[in-house]
Design an enzyme around this catalytic site. Structure first.
Site, PDB file in Angstrom:
ATOM      1  N   SER A   1       2.905  -2.065  10.523  1.00 55.18           N
ATOM      2  CA  SER A   1       4.499  -2.026  10.505  1.00 55.18           C
ATOM      3  C   SER A   1       5.200  -3.333  10.177  1.00 55.18           C
ATOM      4  CB  SER A   1       4.857  -1.307  11.837  1.00 55.18           C
ATOM      5  OG  SER A   1       4.417  -0.076  12.153  1.00 55.18           O
TER       6      SER A   1
ATOM      7  N   ASN B   1       1.113  -1.268  -0.059  1.00 58.37           N
ATOM      8  CA  ASN B   1      -0.056   0.016   0.206  1.00 58.37           C
ATOM      9  C   ASN B   1       1.046   1.217   0.110  1.00 58.37           C
ATOM     10  OD1 ASN B   1      -1.781   1.988   0.396  1.00 58.37           O
ATOM     11  ND2 ASN B   1      -2.240   1.467   2.524  1.00 58.37           N
TER      12      ASN B   1
ATOM     13  N   GLU C   1      -6.922   5.008   7.429  1.00 54.83           N
ATOM     14  CA  GLU C   1      -6.784   6.688   7.460  1.00 54.83           C
ATOM     15  C   GLU C   1      -7.941   7.242   6.886  1.00 54.83           C
ATOM     16  OE1 GLU C   1      -3.018   5.896   5.539  1.00 54.83           O
ATOM     17  OE2 GLU C   1      -2.138   5.267   7.407  1.00 54.83           O
TER      18      GLU C   1
ATOM     19  N   LYS D   1      -0.036   4.214  -0.255  1.00 53.67           N
ATOM     20  CA  LYS D   1      -0.488   5.454   0.150  1.00 53.67           C
ATOM     21  C   LYS D   1      -0.354   6.725  -0.639  1.00 53.67           C
ATOM     22  CE  LYS D   1       0.089   3.566   4.855  1.00 53.67           C
ATOM     23  NZ  LYS D   1      -0.134   3.684   6.210  1.00 53.67           N
TER      24      LYS D   1
ATOM     25  N   GLY E   1       2.116   2.539  10.707  1.00 52.03           N
ATOM     26  CA  GLY E   1       3.235   3.573  10.679  1.00 52.03           C
ATOM     27  C   GLY E   1       3.873   3.934  11.734  1.00 52.03           C
TER      28      GLY E   1
ATOM     29  N   HIS F   1      -9.510   1.585   4.647  1.00 52.64           N
ATOM     30  CA  HIS F   1      -8.275   1.863   5.401  1.00 52.64           C
ATOM     31  C   HIS F   1      -8.743   2.761   6.480  1.00 52.64           C
ATOM     32  CE1 HIS F   1      -4.134   3.110   6.278  1.00 52.64           C
ATOM     33  NE2 HIS F   1      -4.025   1.738   5.752  1.00 52.64           N
TER      34      HIS F   1
ATOM     35  N   GLU G   1      -5.727  -4.655  10.619  1.00 55.82           N
ATOM     36  CA  GLU G   1      -4.669  -3.494  10.535  1.00 55.82           C
ATOM     37  C   GLU G   1      -5.078  -2.838  12.030  1.00 55.82           C
ATOM     38  OE1 GLU G   1      -2.527  -2.578   6.877  1.00 55.82           O
ATOM     39  OE2 GLU G   1      -4.285  -1.134   6.977  1.00 55.82           O
TER      40      GLU G   1
HETATM   41  P1  PGA Z   1       2.601   0.325   7.553  1.00 51.20           P
HETATM   42  O1  PGA Z   1       0.962   0.594   6.853  1.00 51.20           O
HETATM   43  O2  PGA Z   1       3.171  -1.060   7.158  1.00 51.20           O
HETATM   44  O3  PGA Z   1       3.467   1.716   7.112  1.00 51.20           O
HETATM   45  O4  PGA Z   1       2.308   0.255   9.099  1.00 51.20           O
HETATM   46  C1  PGA Z   1       0.163  -0.508   6.745  1.00 51.20           C
HETATM   47  C2  PGA Z   1      -0.859   0.001   6.372  1.00 51.20           C
HETATM   48  O5  PGA Z   1      -1.465   1.103   6.514  1.00 51.20           O
HETATM   49  O6  PGA Z   1      -1.487  -0.496   5.203  1.00 51.20           O
END
Ligand code: PGA
Length: 258
Positions: free
Chosen positions: A210, A9, A96, A11, A172, A94, A166
């Site tokens: 992460s 992903n 976010e 982003k 992140g 997601h 997640e």
């Molecule tokens: P990350 O993000 O691996 O940077 O923690 C995962 C995601 O948001 O899909």
């Protein structure tokens, strides 16, 4: 549960030159045949990335989709458009998007249904915040997020989705959830799915938050973990390739035991 699936992903990251450099490195490596690999990229780069992936085993995906079909929805990108660019996967819900763009559980379910109707595989994201975990609300939050999905999709469609657990506090932050914490939630999701679908065992359930090359093997080895949704680490070719390698190693172990 079959082959592991690793989805990057990106982003809101990328520029044409960077994308080309990253994908050239990625596509130069022969991926193991026993894993699926995809990259979900920002809309403006779907065409570029689709072309760069031609002839490779890596498949294309998007990070969101409109909750409406084609038509008078200014600024929206429909499922039909994603299909037109050759997308196989689309991330929906997601955290976010839920937190920053106000997406409700119902809207996420609707996007998942539209994606399926348009021939795409929705990667439905679910997960709790730290406050919810500390408050002992993990199961109720996950159930609240899943219920509209179960209600919106018919039984056959349920078998075609991907679910990504997640935990918001692990995204992140560099702070991956512990395998035991992940194990518990993935088993809960699988069980919830089993109560709706006889094909629950074939649905891919991913972990995201992460994931790094150093943690991937242990996470992907969990009994209900079918792979990962990878954010930051998917932007670094060597790291993403190492995560794919870990997925292949777990898939190989699985087939030895079967
Ligand atoms: P990350 O993000 O691996 O940077 O923690 C995962 C995601 O948001 O899909």
């Amino acid at each position: 549960m079959g082959d592991k699936l690793v989805i990057g992903n990106w982003k809101s990251n990328g520029r044409r030159l960077e994308n080309e450099a990253l994908l050239t490195l990625l596509c130069a490596q022969a991926l193991e045949p026993n894993i699926g690999v995809g990259v979900c990229v920002p809309y403006p780069y779907l065409d570029q990335v689709g072309r760069l992936l031609e002839g490779s085993a890596v498949v294309l995906g998007a990070q969101d989709v409109s909750a409406y079909p084609d038509g008078a929805y200014t600024g929206e990108v429909s499922v039909g458009m994603l299909a037109d660019f050759g997308c196989r996967y689309v991330i929906v819900g997601h955290s976010e998007r839920r937190a920053l763009f106000g997406e409700s559980d119902q809207m996420v379910a609707r996007k998942a249904r539209l994606a399926l109707e348009g021939g795409l595989v929705p990667v439905v994201c679910i997960g709790e915040t730290l406050a919810e975990r500390d408050g002992g609300e993990v199961a109720s939050v996950i159930s609240r997020q899943l219920e509209p999905i179960w209600a919106e999709l018919d039984v056959d469609d349920l078998a075609r989705i991907v679910i990504a657990y997640e935990p918001v506090w692990a995204i992140g932050t560099g702070l991956s959830a512990e395998p035991s914490q992940v194990d518990e939630v993935l088993a809960f999701v699988r069980q919830s799915l089993s109560s709706r679908s006889t094909q629950a065992d074939t649905v891919k359930i991913l972990y995201g938050g992460s994931v790094k090359a150093s943690t991937a093997f242990d996470l992907f080895s969990l009994p209900d973990c079918d792979g990962g949704l990878i954010g930051g680490a998917s932007l670094v070719a060597v790291e993403f390739l190492a995560i794919c390698k870990a997925a292949a190693a777990v898939s190989n172990n699985g087939s030895v035991n079967e």
